[in-house]
Motif scaffolding. Structure first.
Motif, PDB file in Angstrom:
ATOM      1  N   TRP A 112       0.336   9.700 -10.732  1.00 18.06           N
ATOM      2  CA  TRP A 112      -0.525  10.807 -10.297  1.00 18.06           C
ATOM      3  C   TRP A 112      -0.730  11.816 -11.414  1.00 18.06           C
ATOM      4  N   ARG A 113       0.344  12.185 -12.097  1.00 13.95           N
ATOM      5  CA  ARG A 113       0.229  13.186 -13.157  1.00 13.95           C
ATOM      6  C   ARG A 113      -0.727  12.713 -14.252  1.00 13.95           C
ATOM      7  N   LYS A 114      -0.662  11.430 -14.590  1.00 14.25           N
ATOM      8  CA  LYS A 114      -1.544  10.869 -15.609  1.00 14.25           C
ATOM      9  C   LYS A 114      -3.002  10.878 -15.136  1.00 14.25           C
ATOM     10  N   LEU A 115      -3.232  10.418 -13.908  1.00 16.82           N
ATOM     11  CA  LEU A 115      -4.590  10.368 -13.379  1.00 16.82           C
ATOM     12  C   LEU A 115      -5.160  11.767 -13.179  1.00 16.82           C
ATOM     13  N   ARG A 116      -4.322  12.702 -12.771  1.00 16.62           N
ATOM     14  CA  ARG A 116      -4.739  14.096 -12.600  1.00 16.62           C
ATOM     15  C   ARG A 116      -5.295  14.649 -13.909  1.00 16.62           C
ATOM     16  N   MET A 162       0.833  -1.177   0.000  1.00  9.65           N
ATOM     17  CA  MET A 162       0.000   0.000   0.000  1.00  9.65           C
ATOM     18  C   MET A 162       0.886   1.251   0.000  1.00  9.65           C
ATOM     19  N   LEU A 163       0.380   2.297  -0.571  1.00  8.28           N
ATOM     20  CA  LEU A 163       1.074   3.569  -0.650  1.00  8.28           C
ATOM     21  C   LEU A 163       1.238   4.169   0.746  1.00  8.28           C
ATOM     22  N   ASP A 164       2.442   4.594   1.077  1.00  9.85           N
ATOM     23  CA  ASP A 164       2.706   5.228   2.367  1.00  9.85           C
ATOM     24  C   ASP A 164       2.609   6.735   2.201  1.00  9.85           C
ATOM     25  N   THR A 165       1.587   7.337   2.774  1.00  9.42           N
ATOM     26  CA  THR A 165       1.393   8.790   2.682  1.00  9.42           C
ATOM     27  C   THR A 165       1.467   9.440   4.058  1.00  9.42           C
ATOM     28  N   SER A 166       2.153   8.788   4.966  1.00  9.59           N
ATOM     29  CA  SER A 166       2.199   9.256   6.352  1.00  9.59           C
ATOM     30  C   SER A 166       3.109  10.465   6.565  1.00  9.59           C
ATOM     31  N   THR A 167       4.030  10.717   5.647  1.00 11.48           N
ATOM     32  CA  THR A 167       4.934  11.865   5.806  1.00 11.48           C
ATOM     33  C   THR A 167       4.774  12.833   4.639  1.00 11.48           C
ATOM     34  N   LYS A 168       5.158  14.070   4.868  1.00  7.57           N
ATOM     35  CA  LYS A 168       5.108  15.086   3.811  1.00  7.57           C
ATOM     36  C   LYS A 168       5.981  14.676   2.629  1.00  7.57           C
ATOM     37  N   GLU A 169       7.135  14.110   2.925  1.00  9.15           N
ATOM     38  CA  GLU A 169       8.052  13.691   1.857  1.00  9.15           C
ATOM     39  C   GLU A 169       7.419  12.608   0.988  1.00  9.15           C
ATOM     40  N   ASN A 170       6.745  11.650   1.604  1.00  3.04           N
ATOM     41  CA  ASN A 170       6.080  10.592   0.832  1.00  3.04           C
ATOM     42  C   ASN A 170       4.952  11.152  -0.019  1.00  3.04           C
ATOM     43  N   ARG A 171       4.190  12.106   0.537  1.00  7.51           N
ATOM     44  CA  ARG A 171       3.109  12.711  -0.248  1.00  7.51           C
ATOM     45  C   ARG A 171       3.687  13.526  -1.402  1.00  7.51           C
ATOM     46  N   LYS A 172       4.792  14.204  -1.165  1.00 10.35           N
ATOM     47  CA  LYS A 172       5.445  14.963  -2.234  1.00 10.35           C
ATOM     48  C   LYS A 172       5.890  14.021  -3.350  1.00 10.35           C
ATOM     49  N   ASP A 173       6.471  12.900  -2.972  1.00  9.20           N
ATOM     50  CA  ASP A 173       6.887  11.906  -3.971  1.00  9.20           C
ATOM     51  C   ASP A 173       5.679  11.415  -4.767  1.00  9.20           C
ATOM     52  N   PHE A 174       4.569  11.174  -4.078  1.00  9.54           N
ATOM     53  CA  PHE A 174       3.352  10.737  -4.765  1.00  9.54           C
ATOM     54  C   PHE A 174       2.897  11.777  -5.791  1.00  9.54           C
ATOM     55  N   ASN A 232       4.525  13.897  -7.328  1.00  2.63           N
ATOM     56  CA  ASN A 232       5.472  14.018  -8.437  1.00  2.63           C
ATOM     57  C   ASN A 232       5.533  12.754  -9.295  1.00  2.63           C
ATOM     58  N   SER A 233       4.754  11.747  -8.937  1.00  2.00           N
ATOM     59  CA  SER A 233       4.813  10.479  -9.654  1.00  2.00           C
ATOM     60  C   SER A 233       4.114  10.549 -11.017  1.00  2.00           C
ATOM     61  N   ARG A 234       4.564   9.717 -11.906  1.00  2.00           N
ATOM     62  CA  ARG A 234       3.970   9.621 -13.237  1.00  2.00           C
ATOM     63  C   ARG A 234       2.507   9.178 -13.154  1.00  2.00           C
ATOM     64  N   ALA A 241       2.568  22.387   2.263  1.00  2.00           N
ATOM     65  CA  ALA A 241       3.630  22.337   1.276  1.00  2.00           C
ATOM     66  C   ALA A 241       3.553  21.081   0.404  1.00  2.00           C
ATOM     67  N   ASP A 242       3.066  19.974   0.940  1.00  2.00           N
ATOM     68  CA  ASP A 242       3.049  18.729   0.178  1.00  2.00           C
ATOM     69  C   ASP A 242       1.958  18.718  -0.876  1.00  2.00           C
ATOM     70  N   GLU A 243       1.053  19.690  -0.893  1.00  2.00           N
ATOM     71  CA  GLU A 243      -0.018  19.698  -1.883  1.00  2.00           C
ATOM     72  C   GLU A 243       0.288  20.614  -3.064  1.00  2.00           C
ATOM     73  N   TRP A 244       1.478  21.155  -3.119  1.00  2.00           N
ATOM     74  CA  TRP A 244       1.849  22.000  -4.257  1.00  2.00           C
ATOM     75  C   TRP A 244       2.430  21.113  -5.347  1.00  2.00           C
ATOM     76  N   TRP A 245       1.748  21.025  -6.430  1.00  2.00           N
ATOM     77  CA  TRP A 245       2.221  20.251  -7.568  1.00  2.00           C
ATOM     78  C   TRP A 245       1.926  21.029  -8.825  1.00  2.00           C
ATOM     79  N   GLY A 246       2.662  20.730  -9.872  1.00  2.00           N
ATOM     80  CA  GLY A 246       2.521  21.479 -11.119  1.00  2.00           C
ATOM     81  C   GLY A 246       1.636  20.860 -12.114  1.00  2.00           C
TER      82      GLY A 246
END
Length: 106
Positions: free
Chosen positions: A19-23, A1-13, A15-17, A101-106
């Motif tokens: 997420w960008r595709k599903l977005r 399962m995806l680990d979203t417990s830390t800001k760093e993990n959410r940031k990685d998510f 930035n993932s391919r 900060a972890d919800e800022w994505w491009g």
């Protein structure tokens, strides 16, 4: 399962391919319109609109729904900020910007 417990993990998510595709799928499904504005009869699908994709059941608490299209909706920046009780700086107002900060994505 995806680990979203830390800001760093959410940031990685975010930035993932995957997420960008599903977005992009969510934006297209919602016709590049803020779903809250649309519901209230306001138009928000112009080329300059800042649109964001919101997890209805929040990523931090429901990582198993992170990549479920049915758990996503398009919101304009203002509605997304309202949804998460964030502030924006408004002219001479003393209101401060409050963002995760972890919800800022491009």
């Amino acid at each position: 399962m995806l680990d979203t417990s830390t800001k760093e993990n959410r940031k990685d998510f975010y930035n993932s391919r995957a997420w960008r595709k599903l977005r992009l799928e969510a934006l297209a499904r919602d016709n590049f319109e803020c779903q809250w504005c649309k519901k209230e009869g306001r138009l928000s699908n112009n080329i300059n609109a800042a649109l964001e994709v919101d997890h209805i059941m929040e990523l931090e608490y429901y990582p198993e729904l992170a990549l479920e299209l049915d758990n996503l909706r398009t919101l304009c920046k203002a509605c997304h900020n309202k949804r998460h009780e964030r502030f924006e700086f408004r002219g001479k107002s003393k209101e401060k910007v409050k963002y995760r900060a972890d919800e800022w994505w491009g």
